[in-house]
Design an enzyme around this catalytic site. Structure first.
Site, PDB file in Angstrom:
ATOM      1  N   GLY A  14       0.821  -1.221   0.000  1.00  0.00           N
ATOM      2  CA  GLY A  14       0.000   0.000   0.000  1.00  0.00           C
ATOM      3  C   GLY A  14       0.847   1.259   0.000  1.00  0.00           C
ATOM      4  N   ASP A  35       0.524  -8.816   1.755  1.00  0.00           N
ATOM      5  CA  ASP A  35      -0.568  -7.924   1.352  1.00  0.00           C
ATOM      6  C   ASP A  35      -1.635  -8.791   0.702  1.00  0.00           C
ATOM      7  OD1 ASP A  35      -0.466  -4.542   0.830  1.00  0.00           O
ATOM      8  OD2 ASP A  35      -2.113  -5.713  -0.026  1.00  0.00           O
ATOM      9  N   ASP A  68      -3.742 -12.848   3.529  1.00  0.00           N
ATOM     10  CA  ASP A  68      -4.748 -12.051   4.231  1.00  0.00           C
ATOM     11  C   ASP A  68      -4.621 -12.335   5.728  1.00  0.00           C
ATOM     12  OD1 ASP A  68      -8.075 -11.117   3.411  1.00  0.00           O
ATOM     13  OD2 ASP A  68      -7.174 -11.104   5.408  1.00  0.00           O
ATOM     14  N   SER A 134      -3.716   6.451  14.056  1.00  0.00           N
ATOM     15  CA  SER A 134      -4.211   7.629  13.346  1.00  0.00           C
ATOM     16  C   SER A 134      -4.655   8.706  14.314  1.00  0.00           C
ATOM     17  CB  SER A 134      -5.414   7.228  12.478  1.00  0.00           C
ATOM     18  OG  SER A 134      -6.063   8.367  11.983  1.00  0.00           O
ATOM     19  N   TYR A 160     -13.991   3.597  10.887  1.00  0.00           N
ATOM     20  CA  TYR A 160     -12.547   3.382  10.634  1.00  0.00           C
ATOM     21  C   TYR A 160     -11.739   3.887  11.832  1.00  0.00           C
ATOM     22  CZ  TYR A 160      -7.917   4.930   9.314  1.00  0.00           C
ATOM     23  OH  TYR A 160      -6.574   5.187   9.320  1.00  0.00           O
ATOM     24  N   LYS A 164      -9.189   1.891  14.862  1.00  0.00           N
ATOM     25  CA  LYS A 164      -7.826   2.262  15.289  1.00  0.00           C
ATOM     26  C   LYS A 164      -7.790   2.459  16.808  1.00  0.00           C
ATOM     27  CE  LYS A 164      -5.652   2.498  11.291  1.00  0.00           C
ATOM     28  NZ  LYS A 164      -4.499   1.632  10.966  1.00  0.00           N
ATOM     29  N   TYR A 188      -0.624   8.892  12.794  1.00  0.00           N
ATOM     30  CA  TYR A 188      -0.363   9.716  11.607  1.00  0.00           C
ATOM     31  C   TYR A 188      -1.367  10.866  11.559  1.00  0.00           C
ATOM     32  CZ  TYR A 188       1.309   5.147   9.794  1.00  0.00           C
ATOM     33  OH  TYR A 188       1.898   3.933   9.600  1.00  0.00           O
ATOM     34  N   PHE A 189      -0.928  11.967  11.001  1.00  0.00           N
ATOM     35  CA  PHE A 189      -1.872  13.025  10.662  1.00  0.00           C
ATOM     36  C   PHE A 189      -2.265  12.823   9.202  1.00  0.00           C
ATOM     37  CE2 PHE A 189      -2.522  15.365  14.551  1.00  0.00           C
ATOM     38  CZ  PHE A 189      -1.749  14.565  15.367  1.00  0.00           C
ATOM     39  N   ASN A 190      -2.096  13.775   8.321  1.00  0.00           N
ATOM     40  CA  ASN A 190      -2.602  13.525   6.962  1.00  0.00           C
ATOM     41  C   ASN A 190      -1.479  13.225   5.978  1.00  0.00           C
ATOM     42  OD1 ASN A 190      -4.827  14.819   8.457  1.00  0.00           O
ATOM     43  ND2 ASN A 190      -5.857  14.711   6.471  1.00  0.00           N
ATOM     44  N   ARG A 304     -18.705  18.169   5.023  1.00  0.00           N
ATOM     45  CA  ARG A 304     -18.856  16.713   4.896  1.00  0.00           C
ATOM     46  C   ARG A 304     -19.180  16.160   6.280  1.00  0.00           C
ATOM     47  NH1 ARG A 304     -13.599  13.482   2.803  1.00  0.00           N
ATOM     48  NH2 ARG A 304     -12.798  14.330   4.779  1.00  0.00           N
TER      49      ARG A 304
HETATM   50  C1  WQD Z   1      -8.766  16.653   4.532  1.00  0.00           C
HETATM   51  C2  WQD Z   1      -9.474  17.987   4.389  1.00  0.00           C
HETATM   52  C3  WQD Z   1     -11.860  17.771   4.170  1.00  0.00           C
HETATM   53  C4  WQD Z   1     -11.726  15.785   0.236  1.00  0.00           C
HETATM   54  C5  WQD Z   1      -8.287  11.181   6.722  1.00  0.00           C
HETATM   55  C6  WQD Z   1      -8.633   9.986   7.525  1.00  0.00           C
HETATM   56  C7  WQD Z   1      -7.729   9.918   8.734  1.00  0.00           C
HETATM   57  C8  WQD Z   1      -6.285   9.935   8.316  1.00  0.00           C
HETATM   58  C9  WQD Z   1      -6.011  11.186   7.489  1.00  0.00           C
HETATM   59  C10 WQD Z   1      -5.177   7.771   8.122  1.00  0.00           C
HETATM   60  C11 WQD Z   1     -10.774  18.067   5.194  1.00  0.00           C
HETATM   61  C12 WQD Z   1     -11.255  18.359   2.900  1.00  0.00           C
HETATM   62  C13 WQD Z   1     -11.381  16.381   1.441  1.00  0.00           C
HETATM   63  C14 WQD Z   1     -12.366  16.545  -0.754  1.00  0.00           C
HETATM   64  C15 WQD Z   1     -12.306  18.463   0.688  1.00  0.00           C
HETATM   65  N1  WQD Z   1      -5.923   8.783   7.577  1.00  0.00           N
HETATM   66  N2  WQD Z   1     -11.664  17.698   1.651  1.00  0.00           N
HETATM   67  N3  WQD Z   1     -12.634  17.866  -0.494  1.00  0.00           N
HETATM   68  O1  WQD Z   1     -10.678  13.409   6.686  1.00  0.00           O
HETATM   69  O2  WQD Z   1      -8.689  14.793   7.507  1.00  0.00           O
HETATM   70  O3  WQD Z   1      -8.536  12.343   7.460  1.00  0.00           O
HETATM   71  O4  WQD Z   1      -6.915  11.139   6.366  1.00  0.00           O
HETATM   72  O5  WQD Z   1      -4.751   7.668   9.208  1.00  0.00           O
HETATM   73  O6  WQD Z   1      -7.998   8.740   9.414  1.00  0.00           O
HETATM   74  O7  WQD Z   1      -9.947  10.133   7.961  1.00  0.00           O
HETATM   75  O8  WQD Z   1      -8.563  13.619   5.306  1.00  0.00           O
HETATM   76  O9  WQD Z   1      -8.091  14.204   2.956  1.00  0.00           O
HETATM   77  O10 WQD Z   1     -10.428  13.366   3.548  1.00  0.00           O
HETATM   78  O11 WQD Z   1      -9.733  15.631   4.270  1.00  0.00           O
HETATM   79  O12 WQD Z   1     -12.561  19.667   0.908  1.00  0.00           O
HETATM   80  O13 WQD Z   1     -12.703  16.068  -1.877  1.00  0.00           O
HETATM   81  O14 WQD Z   1      -9.857  18.166   3.017  1.00  0.00           O
HETATM   82  O15 WQD Z   1     -13.099  18.408   4.484  1.00  0.00           O
HETATM   83  O16 WQD Z   1     -10.922  19.401   5.666  1.00  0.00           O
HETATM   84  P1  WQD Z   1      -9.211  13.619   6.774  1.00  0.00           P
HETATM   85  P2  WQD Z   1      -9.224  14.142   3.939  1.00  0.00           P
END
Ligand code: WQD
Length: 359
Positions: A14, A35, A68, A134, A160, A164, A188-190, A304
């Site tokens: 991944g 994987d 798996d 996460s 999800y 975690k 992790y953050f983003n 959202r």
């Molecule tokens: C980021 C920002 C949306 C899509 C996710 C997972 C979390 C972690 C990090 C793994 C937000 C905005 C998004 C779009 C938008 N993953 N957005 N239009 O929700 O912060 O977190 O990734 O550990 O568990 O939930 O990430 O990229 O979906 O959103 O405006 O088409 O972008 O509202 O502000 P998120 P995201």
């Protein structure tokens, strides 16, 4: 001091797994990967497209098994075959929206898979574990930047994120009952960006909803317009704030965690892997356009469901205890993702017929 030589990586085909394996190989670990291709691309010969590229980047090889985590017998056999010193566990399904639609699928895959892994590890006296957690488990933050001692599990808005959280609770219980466990949870953050070679990147086979692939799909012309969810949040420009971190920084964070486990027995410790900087969606879009020269038309629509206003890390603990800091800039995250996207318009797939889908 223990010496780790062989690292077992689950979900290594991944996005974050493949980038982490590049850094593991560069650090001269022997890497065994499983994987099940639920969210990664396999080739007709059953090999992993991403891992083949990882081997090309590093000039080194990995041992790969299609397996798996729900197949406990197959997992057990791999541990019988190899002397595994440490496990990095990425394998999980992680589409937030999908997790709300199919909660049982997420609980079964993410929780039973984890339980099987822990049982097989214990049966083989393998107690070193780095878990891919996460920032979602913090729920809506009570204060920012967020530190590791912030409450977890409160008002998590999606299944999800709950998986975690439940896993971190499991790990707390087993490390309490058996002091041999030596575990680090990385929150992790983003994650965004790609390896600077452009050879590997984010290429989900399942529906994705996160923003960076969507921005790139609009910029390359596969999607007509980006929808920005929410323009009236209580933030500098009304759009959501997140802590975007380069996937290569995440990768080095995992190597730093392995080294920490090797140096000192942890029982159980959690670390934020973030940059400490909050970035709005509009800032991200404008930065992407500036560094790539590509246009990203967008429209601002309603929020959202389940989104929080702002989330960004206090990353001091990882700096102090893992001797790790995120180094890449937002500009590098954008340009590296764009290089991957333009070199591979259809990801790891060879042709147009199987475009990346989104949630
Ligand atoms: C980021 C920002 C949306 C899509 C996710 C997972 C979390 C972690 C990090 C793994 C937000 C905005 C998004 C779009 C938008 N993953 N957005 N239009 O929700 O912060 O977190 O990734 O550990 O568990 O939930 O990430 O990229 O979906 O959103 O405006 O088409 O972008 O509202 O502000 P998120 P995201």
């Amino acid at each position: 001091m223990a010496q780790f030589e062989t690292v077992f990586v689950t979900g290594g085909a991944g996005y974050i797994g493949s980038h982490t394996i590049v850094e593991l190989l560069n650090a001269n670990y022997e890497v065994i990967v499983i994987d099940n291709f639920v969210n990664s691309v396999d080739e007709p010969n059953g090999e992993s497209a991403a891992l083949r590229r990882v081997e090309k980047i590093t000039g080194k090889t990995v041992t790969f098994y299609k397996c798996d985590l729900l197949d406990r017998t197959a997992l057990f056999d791999i541990f019988e075959k190899h002397k595994i010193d440490c496990v990095i566990h990425f394998a999980a399904i992680k589409a937030v929206g999908e997790s709300m639609e199919y909660p049982l699928l997420y609980y079964k895959n993410n929780l039973i898979g984890m339980l099987n892994l822990l049982e097989v590890m214990e049966r083989h006296e393998c107690y070193q574990l780095v878990f891919s957690s996460s920032c979602t488990i913090y729920g809506e933050p009570k204060q920012l930047p967020i530190t590791e001692d912030h409450e977890i599990g409160g008002n998590i808005t999606n299944v999800y994120g709950k998986t975690k959280y439940f896993i971190e609770e499991m790990l707390a219980d087993i490390s309490h009952s058996n002091k041999k466990w030596n575990i680090i949870c990385l929150r992790y953050f983003n994650p965004v960006g790609a390896h600077p070679s452009g050879e590997i990147g984010e290429d989900p086979t399942k529906a994705f909803s996160n923003i960076m692939p969507y921005i790139a799909q609009v910029a390359i012309g596969h999607k007509p317009i980006l929808t920005i969810f929410g323009g009236d949040y209580n933030t500098s420009d009304g759009t959501g704030v997140r802590d975007y971190i380069h996937v290569m920084d995440l990768a080095t964070g995992h190597v730093a965690a392995l080294r920490k486990l090797c140096r000192e027995h942890q029982h159980l410790k959690a670390y934020n892997l973030g940059t400490g900087r909050g970035v709005t969606v509009l800032e991200l879009v404008k930065t992407f356009e500036k560094v790539t020269g590509a246009a990203v038309p967008f429209r601002i629509m309603e929020k959202r469901e389940g989104d929080i206003t702002a989330m960004f890390a206090n990353a001091d603990l990882a700096d102090q205890e893992l001797e790790w800091k995120a180094k890449h800039t937002l500009e590098e995250m954008c340009i590296d993702f764009w290089r991957w996207q333009t070199k591979n318009p259809y990801g790891y797939r060879p042709n147009k017929s199987s475009k990346i889908t989104n949630g």
